[in-house]
Design a protein around this motif. Sequence first.
Motif, PDB file in Angstrom:
ATOM      1  N   ASN A 264       0.835  -1.203   0.000  1.00  0.00           N
ATOM      2  CA  ASN A 264       0.000   0.000   0.000  1.00  0.00           C
ATOM      3  C   ASN A 264       0.870   1.253   0.000  1.00  0.00           C
ATOM      4  N   THR A 265       1.460   1.527  -1.152  1.00  0.00           N
ATOM      5  CA  THR A 265       2.246   2.738  -1.348  1.00  0.00           C
ATOM      6  C   THR A 265       1.596   3.561  -2.447  1.00  0.00           C
ATOM      7  N   ILE A 266       1.937   4.837  -2.496  1.00  0.00           N
ATOM      8  CA  ILE A 266       1.346   5.706  -3.518  1.00  0.00           C
ATOM      9  C   ILE A 266       1.721   5.250  -4.926  1.00  0.00           C
ATOM     10  N   PRO A 267       2.997   4.926  -5.204  1.00  0.00           N
ATOM     11  CA  PRO A 267       3.318   4.429  -6.557  1.00  0.00           C
ATOM     12  C   PRO A 267       2.544   3.168  -6.923  1.00  0.00           C
ATOM     13  N   LYS A 268       2.407   2.214  -5.975  1.00  0.00           N
ATOM     14  CA  LYS A 268       1.666   0.974  -6.259  1.00  0.00           C
ATOM     15  C   LYS A 268       0.178   1.275  -6.462  1.00  0.00           C
ATOM     16  N   TYR A 269      -0.348   2.250  -5.694  1.00  0.00           N
ATOM     17  CA  TYR A 269      -1.747   2.631  -5.868  1.00  0.00           C
ATOM     18  C   TYR A 269      -1.972   3.195  -7.273  1.00  0.00           C
ATOM     19  N   LEU A 270      -1.098   4.109  -7.678  1.00  0.00           N
ATOM     20  CA  LEU A 270      -1.236   4.696  -9.013  1.00  0.00           C
ATOM     21  C   LEU A 270      -1.087   3.643 -10.100  1.00  0.00           C
ATOM     22  N   PHE A 271      -0.182   2.687  -9.870  1.00  0.00           N
ATOM     23  CA  PHE A 271       0.028   1.621 -10.851  1.00  0.00           C
ATOM     24  C   PHE A 271      -1.220   0.751 -10.991  1.00  0.00           C
TER      25      PHE A 271
ATOM     26  N   SER B  86      -4.133   2.501 -12.590  1.00  0.00           N
ATOM     27  CA  SER B  86      -3.914   2.701 -14.029  1.00  0.00           C
ATOM     28  C   SER B  86      -4.166   1.413 -14.800  1.00  0.00           C
TER      29      SER B  86
ATOM     30  N   ALA C 257      -4.440   0.331  -2.302  1.00  0.00           N
ATOM     31  CA  ALA C 257      -3.962  -0.350  -3.506  1.00  0.00           C
ATOM     32  C   ALA C 257      -4.288  -1.835  -3.481  1.00  0.00           C
TER      33      ALA C 257
END
Length: 513
Positions: A4-11, A14, A391
């Motif tokens: 649950n990190t911001i990059p993984k959430y955005l990934f 998407s 995420a």
Amino acid sequence: MIENTIPKYLFIRSVIIGFRAITPFSIFWVSFSIAEPPHTAWSRFLLGWSIAETAFWLLVYVPRKRSLQASAQHPPVLSREERKELFWRGWDKIPHPEYYLSRWFLGARPGEVRKENVREFFAWGLLNRGTESDEERRKRMQAYPEASQAEEEELNEYADGIETMLGRKLEPGWGSAKSLRLTTDAVTMSHRPFLWYMIVMLVDTFTAARLRYIGFTLFRTHLRSSLTIFPPRLASLATRHISSAPDLSYWYRPHTSRTRLPILFVHGIGIGLHPYVQWLGEINKHDPQAAQDGEVGIIAVEIMPISFRITSPILGRDEMCRQINMILERHGFDKVVLASHSYGSVLSNQLLHNTVTAPKIGPILFIDPVTFLLHLPDVAYNFTARQPRAANEHQLYYFASMDMMVAQTLARHFFWAQNILWKEDLRGRDVTVSLGGRDLIVDTETVGKYVNGVDLKGEDRRWKDNEWKGHGLETLWWPIADHAQVFERADSRAKLAEVLREYTTHKAEDDVE
């Protein structure tokens, strides 16, 4: 599960948006191409793919979604004495009463859940009712007045029990809340584009190659059964071994050990055996006894309806046990160590309660089990009703919960009273329960306390640090692991493999006894 990190959430967001956009874009491109025919090779390729995606949605998903809404075939209703025993058995294992009621009623506030709502919920949960209209109920009560009166008194007893647990009275009549009733609610699913199933086929082929490399052989089903699976399995074309079970394929690593038990593994919801390949290989790779005693055999059963395929519905409880027993008999196994992950714990529970397969089950390893304390709302709510935010929740919701056959399996073939597992069911067995501290599906804190005999409402955490000994009912606690993440870490995989290797040696102890 992803972190649950911001990059993984955005990934993950998407990726999901991209998959969801494929079908609308394909329909648009087909419509656009009618007015403006393509002139380049790329545009013609794009048109061909768009036609395939549009046809897949229109000719496969739409009619199949409708057919999968058929009513569940509930198992026979328990006797009144059995129902009451089940209710009161779970009644004192509810650590947070208000949370319990709110989650089963989809996050409702206390005033929104009234007495009739609670009676309706237990009419579903214990009497298999839920689709009966008021008129049908009235006719039934007129036709069978004595039985209907007994049921009304029984439902009142359950409602009174909930009031006692809450420490307050439920308001009479109906509230605005709607309860979660899996087997009678609509089957909620979302479309997967044709491209997704091509990716599944690619992963399946890669998984098969890895399993072959580490010594496993695929035993496929007969051609007629194989043709009911989409996407097609290329690995089935590369094996001559046929499963003795008509509806279950499996991977087998030969059992050459002279003194130890083989292993039976049942996977959970996901993309088949892909997440488990490395762990399955490490069981024998790091076995110190293999050189002298031979290797431990492993049967890894494939459950296609929970493996992101389009296929026939999952087998019923008795048929599943019968066919797994056929596989065990094929290889001459009269006792095995049973290991299962997540939803596989449900099938393990079925094997434990079947008169034919139960005697063949030796020590057991449950990994992220969903079958303990199944009367609590966490598993059902978190998997089917929770609106995703983080995420990992988006990953679970789109790729698992909303999968066509997974959704149908949980909504039409999952009966909580039949699948719940109590500690008493494991009496006399060596059992290890592996739990992750950040599991997004299971309330592992409560399950861990229950397994260790700790007060469910207490703050005792000592059980998390218990040393594993290999005897009796024990737990392994992974404080920062999410659901299925134990298979992604070398230390946890090594420990789980060690548990299984130790359990395989219990054959000698059983023979002595």
